[in-house]
Design an enzyme around this catalytic site. Structure first.
Site, PDB file in Angstrom:
ATOM      1  N   ASN A  62      -6.225   7.371   4.079  1.00 41.62           N
ATOM      2  CA  ASN A  62      -7.637   7.611   3.882  1.00 41.62           C
ATOM      3  C   ASN A  62      -7.967   8.983   4.036  1.00 41.62           C
ATOM      4  OD1 ASN A  62      -7.949   4.797   4.001  1.00 41.62           O
ATOM      5  ND2 ASN A  62      -9.500   4.699   5.549  1.00 41.62           N
ATOM      6  N   TYR A  67      -2.144   9.513   6.859  1.00 37.83           N
ATOM      7  CA  TYR A  67      -2.647   8.265   6.625  1.00 37.83           C
ATOM      8  C   TYR A  67      -3.334   8.112   5.493  1.00 37.83           C
ATOM      9  CZ  TYR A  67      -0.644   6.885  11.043  1.00 37.83           C
ATOM     10  OH  TYR A  67       0.168   6.604  12.051  1.00 37.83           O
ATOM     11  N   ASN A  92      -9.137   3.911  -1.202  1.00 38.91           N
ATOM     12  CA  ASN A  92      -9.534   5.095  -0.352  1.00 38.91           C
ATOM     13  C   ASN A  92      -8.777   6.416  -0.455  1.00 38.91           C
ATOM     14  OD1 ASN A  92     -11.930   3.651   0.768  1.00 38.91           O
ATOM     15  ND2 ASN A  92     -10.680   2.614   2.397  1.00 38.91           N
ATOM     16  N   HIS A 136       0.867  -1.253   0.086  1.00 36.10           N
ATOM     17  CA  HIS A 136      -0.028  -0.014  -0.133  1.00 36.10           C
ATOM     18  C   HIS A 136       0.896   1.225   0.184  1.00 36.10           C
ATOM     19  CE1 HIS A 136      -4.024   1.222  -0.119  1.00 36.10           C
ATOM     20  NE2 HIS A 136      -4.292   1.586   1.056  1.00 36.10           N
TER      21      HIS A 136
END
Length: 243
Positions: free
Chosen positions: A113, A111, A159, A66
């Site tokens: 999101n 982060y 996201n 990710h």
């Protein structure tokens, strides 16, 4: 070429391929600009690019699938000699250039999101048009190590991309460099897969892709979405197919 970083009562100029060391206070207004004079003596202005890699901050996430967007920014930073040494709008940023074109590299630190909380304000602050915001992120629909350049698109249930779109007033017409990480094997949980590190074979594929990604970004910044990009995407699509 002249690249300038300016703040109130401050103007610092650098030669081509500069390394910027920004030490202004957080309240100082910073601007990125570049111009040259062509052979006929006319001044040519270059529109800056904002290149954003998506990922999660902290050692816990370093090297995970990710975070491949962060890795791409690190590779561009190293290749172009741009230091990522300033925090602005909840992002680690660095200012430099690719050839004559000024670029702003960014790694949001709030982060995944909440990535848009960095991208929206940075784009507005530096007056970067939508067509010059390049978002770099992981893509499960692509085989591991396969790249794809797009002029626009949806968020694809990512996201981080969804957050960026929301903070760009819902606009989706910004470029993307997607880096394939493959699908989770079997019934493996998607979140666990995204936060997993690459195998040795996958790591080799990703490292090669990152090098190819630097060249792709250089071409995009210089020439836009031309025939090279069409050929690039086609070559990437079949890179693991032996003829």
């Amino acid at each position: 070429m002249l690249c300038a970083v300016s703040a109130p009562k401050t103007c610092i100029s650098y030669p081509r391929n500069p390394i910027f060391r920004l030490r202004h206070s957080a309240s100082a207004r910073l601007n990125v600009s570049a111009s040259i004079h062509d052979p006929n003596g006319f001044k040519v202005e270059y529109t800056p690019w904002l290149i954003v890699g998506l990922g999660n901050p902290g050692n816990k996430y370093h090297g995970t699938r990710h975070n491949i967007g962060f890795e791409m920014i690190d590779h561009i930073s190293q290749a172009q000699g741009i230091l990522l040494n300033t925090i602005q709008s909840k992002a680690l940023i660095g200012i430099g250039s690719i050839g004559e074109v000024p670029i702003l590299l960014a790694k949001p630190q709030a982060y995944m999101n909440f990535s848009g909380e960095s991208v929206g304000p940075l784009a507005a602050y530096y007056q970067v048009p939508l067509r010059h915001i390049l978002l770099v992120y992981d893509e499960m629909s692509l085989p591991n190590g396969v790249l794809r350049l797009q002029q626009k698109g949806g968020h694809g249930h990512h996201n981080g991309v969804k957050s960026v779109t929301e903070h760009l007033d819902g606009c989706r017409d910004f470029p993307r460099l997607c880096i394939g990480i493959g699908d989770p094997p079997g019934t493996m949980d998607m979140k666990a897969f995204l936060l997993q590190k690459f195998s040795s074979l996958e790591r080799n594929q990703v490292d090669a892709a990152l090098e190819q990604g630097v060249d792709a970004v250089r071409n995009l910044v210089h020439y836009g979405f031309n025939r090279y990009m069409t050929r690039f995407n086609l070559e990437q699509k079949y890179k693991y197919h032996k003829v």
